[in-house]
Motif scaffolding. Sequence first.
Motif, PDB file in Angstrom:
ATOM      1  N   GLN A 219       0.832  -1.199   0.000  1.00 12.93           N
ATOM      2  CA  GLN A 219       0.000   0.000   0.000  1.00 12.93           C
ATOM      3  C   GLN A 219       0.864   1.246   0.000  1.00 12.93           C
ATOM      4  OE1 GLN A 219      -2.423  -0.628   3.424  1.00 12.93           O
ATOM      5  NE2 GLN A 219      -3.963  -1.811   2.321  1.00 12.93           N
ATOM      6  N   GLU A 220       1.958   1.229   0.765  1.00 13.00           N
ATOM      7  CA  GLU A 220       2.851   2.396   0.794  1.00 13.00           C
ATOM      8  C   GLU A 220       3.499   2.611  -0.568  1.00 13.00           C
ATOM      9  OE1 GLU A 220       5.606   1.911   3.979  1.00 13.00           O
ATOM     10  OE2 GLU A 220       4.031   1.858   5.490  1.00 13.00           O
ATOM     11  N   SER A 221       3.908   1.512  -1.223  1.00  4.96           N
ATOM     12  CA  SER A 221       4.524   1.684  -2.537  1.00  4.96           C
ATOM     13  C   SER A 221       3.490   2.190  -3.543  1.00  4.96           C
ATOM     14  CB  SER A 221       5.146   0.381  -3.018  1.00  4.96           C
ATOM     15  OG  SER A 221       4.141  -0.590  -3.221  1.00  4.96           O
ATOM     16  N   ASP A 222       2.235   1.750  -3.395  1.00  2.00           N
ATOM     17  CA  ASP A 222       1.179   2.231  -4.268  1.00  2.00           C
ATOM     18  C   ASP A 222       0.946   3.726  -4.031  1.00  2.00           C
ATOM     19  OD1 ASP A 222      -0.770   1.811  -6.255  1.00  2.00           O
ATOM     20  OD2 ASP A 222      -2.335   1.767  -4.723  1.00  2.00           O
ATOM     21  N   ALA A 223       0.953   4.124  -2.770  1.00  2.00           N
ATOM     22  CA  ALA A 223       0.800   5.543  -2.446  1.00  2.00           C
ATOM     23  C   ALA A 223       1.979   6.346  -2.987  1.00  2.00           C
ATOM     24  CB  ALA A 223       0.675   5.725  -0.939  1.00  2.00           C
ATOM     25  N   ALA A 224       3.173   5.783  -2.885  1.00  4.77           N
ATOM     26  CA  ALA A 224       4.363   6.476  -3.410  1.00  4.77           C
ATOM     27  C   ALA A 224       4.268   6.614  -4.926  1.00  4.77           C
ATOM     28  CB  ALA A 224       5.630   5.719  -3.020  1.00  4.77           C
ATOM     29  N   ARG A 225       3.773   5.573  -5.583  1.00  6.65           N
ATOM     30  CA  ARG A 225       3.618   5.640  -7.039  1.00  6.65           C
ATOM     31  C   ARG A 225       2.610   6.721  -7.414  1.00  6.65           C
ATOM     32  NH1 ARG A 225       0.138   4.251 -10.710  1.00  6.65           N
ATOM     33  NH2 ARG A 225      -1.265   3.307  -9.201  1.00  6.65           N
ATOM     34  N   ARG A 226       1.507   6.798  -6.675  1.00  7.09           N
ATOM     35  CA  ARG A 226       0.506   7.844  -6.947  1.00  7.09           C
ATOM     36  C   ARG A 226       1.085   9.227  -6.709  1.00  7.09           C
ATOM     37  NH1 ARG A 226      -3.067   4.226  -4.342  1.00  7.09           N
ATOM     38  NH2 ARG A 226      -2.939   5.466  -2.445  1.00  7.09           N
ATOM     39  N   ARG A 227       1.909   9.375  -5.659  1.00 16.28           N
ATOM     40  CA  ARG A 227       2.539  10.682  -5.405  1.00 16.28           C
ATOM     41  C   ARG A 227       3.483  11.059  -6.538  1.00 16.28           C
ATOM     42  NH1 ARG A 227       2.831   8.989  -0.144  1.00 16.28           N
ATOM     43  NH2 ARG A 227       4.947   8.226  -0.435  1.00 16.28           N
ATOM     44  N   ARG A 228       4.295  10.100  -6.991  1.00 18.28           N
ATOM     45  CA  ARG A 228       5.214  10.382  -8.105  1.00 18.28           C
ATOM     46  C   ARG A 228       4.438  10.724  -9.373  1.00 18.28           C
ATOM     47  NH1 ARG A 228       7.665   5.745  -6.155  1.00 18.28           N
ATOM     48  NH2 ARG A 228       6.972   4.573  -7.964  1.00 18.28           N
ATOM     49  N   ARG A 229       3.347  10.013  -9.632  1.00 21.60           N
ATOM     50  CA  ARG A 229       2.540  10.277 -10.818  1.00 21.60           C
ATOM     51  C   ARG A 229       1.909  11.661 -10.739  1.00 21.60           C
ATOM     52  NH1 ARG A 229      -2.739   9.685 -12.703  1.00 21.60           N
ATOM     53  NH2 ARG A 229      -2.853   9.021 -14.860  1.00 21.60           N
ATOM     54  N   ALA A 230       1.390  12.024  -9.557  1.00 25.63           N
ATOM     55  CA  ALA A 230       0.788  13.345  -9.396  1.00 25.63           C
ATOM     56  C   ALA A 230       1.831  14.442  -9.604  1.00 25.63           C
ATOM     57  CB  ALA A 230       0.159  13.475  -8.015  1.00 25.63           C
ATOM     58  N   GLN A 231       3.032  14.230  -9.073  1.00 26.98           N
ATOM     59  CA  GLN A 231       4.116  15.200  -9.259  1.00 26.98           C
ATOM     60  C   GLN A 231       4.465  15.327 -10.740  1.00 26.98           C
ATOM     61  OE1 GLN A 231       5.578  17.193  -7.093  1.00 26.98           O
ATOM     62  NE2 GLN A 231       7.052  18.009  -8.542  1.00 26.98           N
ATOM     63  N   PHE A 232       4.546  14.193 -11.441  1.00 26.09           N
ATOM     64  CA  PHE A 232       4.856  14.209 -12.860  1.00 26.09           C
ATOM     65  C   PHE A 232       3.789  14.970 -13.642  1.00 26.09           C
ATOM     66  CE2 PHE A 232       3.959  12.270 -16.988  1.00 26.09           C
ATOM     67  CZ  PHE A 232       5.128  12.597 -17.647  1.00 26.09           C
ATOM     68  N   LEU A 233       2.514  14.704 -13.331  1.00 22.78           N
ATOM     69  CA  LEU A 233       1.439  15.383 -14.054  1.00 22.78           C
ATOM     70  C   LEU A 233       1.433  16.878 -13.778  1.00 22.78           C
ATOM     71  CD1 LEU A 233      -1.413  12.761 -13.691  1.00 22.78           C
ATOM     72  CD2 LEU A 233      -0.051  13.289 -15.713  1.00 22.78           C
ATOM     73  N   ARG A 234       1.761  17.273 -12.532  1.00 26.43           N
ATOM     74  CA  ARG A 234       1.859  18.709 -12.220  1.00 26.43           C
ATOM     75  C   ARG A 234       2.962  19.361 -13.044  1.00 26.43           C
ATOM     76  NH1 ARG A 234       0.714  17.152  -6.840  1.00 26.43           N
ATOM     77  NH2 ARG A 234       2.938  16.916  -6.431  1.00 26.43           N
ATOM     78  N   GLU A 235       4.134  18.696 -13.097  1.00 24.78           N
ATOM     79  CA  GLU A 235       5.255  19.258 -13.863  1.00 24.78           C
ATOM     80  C   GLU A 235       4.946  19.304 -15.352  1.00 24.78           C
ATOM     81  OE1 GLU A 235       8.627  16.934 -12.792  1.00 24.78           O
ATOM     82  OE2 GLU A 235       8.777  17.823 -10.790  1.00 24.78           O
ATOM     83  N   LEU A 236       4.250  18.279 -15.862  1.00 30.18           N
ATOM     84  CA  LEU A 236       3.881  18.259 -17.274  1.00 30.18           C
ATOM     85  C   LEU A 236       2.930  19.408 -17.605  1.00 30.18           C
ATOM     86  CD1 LEU A 236       3.967  16.757 -19.997  1.00 30.18           C
ATOM     87  CD2 LEU A 236       2.012  15.424 -19.188  1.00 30.18           C
ATOM     88  N   HIS A 237       1.942  19.623 -16.737  1.00 30.56           N
ATOM     89  CA  HIS A 237       0.986  20.712 -16.943  1.00 30.56           C
ATOM     90  C   HIS A 237       1.704  22.062 -16.918  1.00 30.56           C
ATOM     91  CE1 HIS A 237      -2.879  22.659 -16.972  1.00 30.56           C
ATOM     92  NE2 HIS A 237      -2.569  23.342 -15.896  1.00 30.56           N
ATOM     93  N   GLU A 238       2.630  22.220 -15.987  1.00 26.09           N
ATOM     94  CA  GLU A 238       3.392  23.468 -15.891  1.00 26.09           C
ATOM     95  C   GLU A 238       4.234  23.680 -17.139  1.00 26.09           C
ATOM     96  OE1 GLU A 238       6.976  25.273 -13.097  1.00 26.09           O
ATOM     97  OE2 GLU A 238       5.703  23.659 -12.330  1.00 26.09           O
ATOM     98  N   ALA A 239       4.845  22.617 -17.649  1.00 29.97           N
ATOM     99  CA  ALA A 239       5.666  22.732 -18.857  1.00 29.97           C
ATOM    100  C   ALA A 239       4.811  23.112 -20.067  1.00 29.97           C
ATOM    101  CB  ALA A 239       6.394  21.419 -19.115  1.00 29.97           C
ATOM    102  N   LYS A 240       3.611  22.548 -20.153  1.00 32.92           N
ATOM    103  CA  LYS A 240       2.721  22.896 -21.275  1.00 32.92           C
ATOM    104  C   LYS A 240       2.295  24.359 -21.192  1.00 32.92           C
ATOM    105  CE  LYS A 240       0.879  18.343 -22.286  1.00 32.92           C
ATOM    106  NZ  LYS A 240      -0.317  17.484 -22.301  1.00 32.92           N
ATOM    107  N   GLN A 241       2.014  24.838 -19.979  1.00 33.47           N
ATOM    108  CA  GLN A 241       1.637  26.244 -19.827  1.00 33.47           C
ATOM    109  C   GLN A 241       2.797  27.156 -20.219  1.00 33.47           C
ATOM    110  OE1 GLN A 241       0.349  26.443 -15.748  1.00 33.47           O
ATOM    111  NE2 GLN A 241      -1.804  26.379 -16.350  1.00 33.47           N
TER     112      GLN A 241
END
Length: 85
Positions: A37-59
């Motif tokens: 469960q912790e690794s799943d939560a860590a994966r979700r955190r990394r994915r959310a961080q990646f999507l935030r950075e991707l959105h910022e780069a597109k802007q």
Amino acid sequence: MSMADGEQPRNAGSRNVSDAPDARGAQDAPGDVTDAQESDAARRRRRAQFLRELHEAKQLRDRVQPRRARAARMRQQMRMRTFRW
């Protein structure tokens, strides 16, 4: 864009490289549900961080290339107009 010897990529600090072996190790251990469960939560955190950075780069790209951004918006509008339900 080549990097000199010993240089790190710019975004290497934003990712936890040490998380990847832990995530694999948690799945290999039988019955360790909390680690999975912790690794799943860590994966979700990394994915959310990646999507935030991707959105910022597109802007940023849209701000520095307004003509290309406008053309992309126009193409998207045309696709939506010609789309049939």
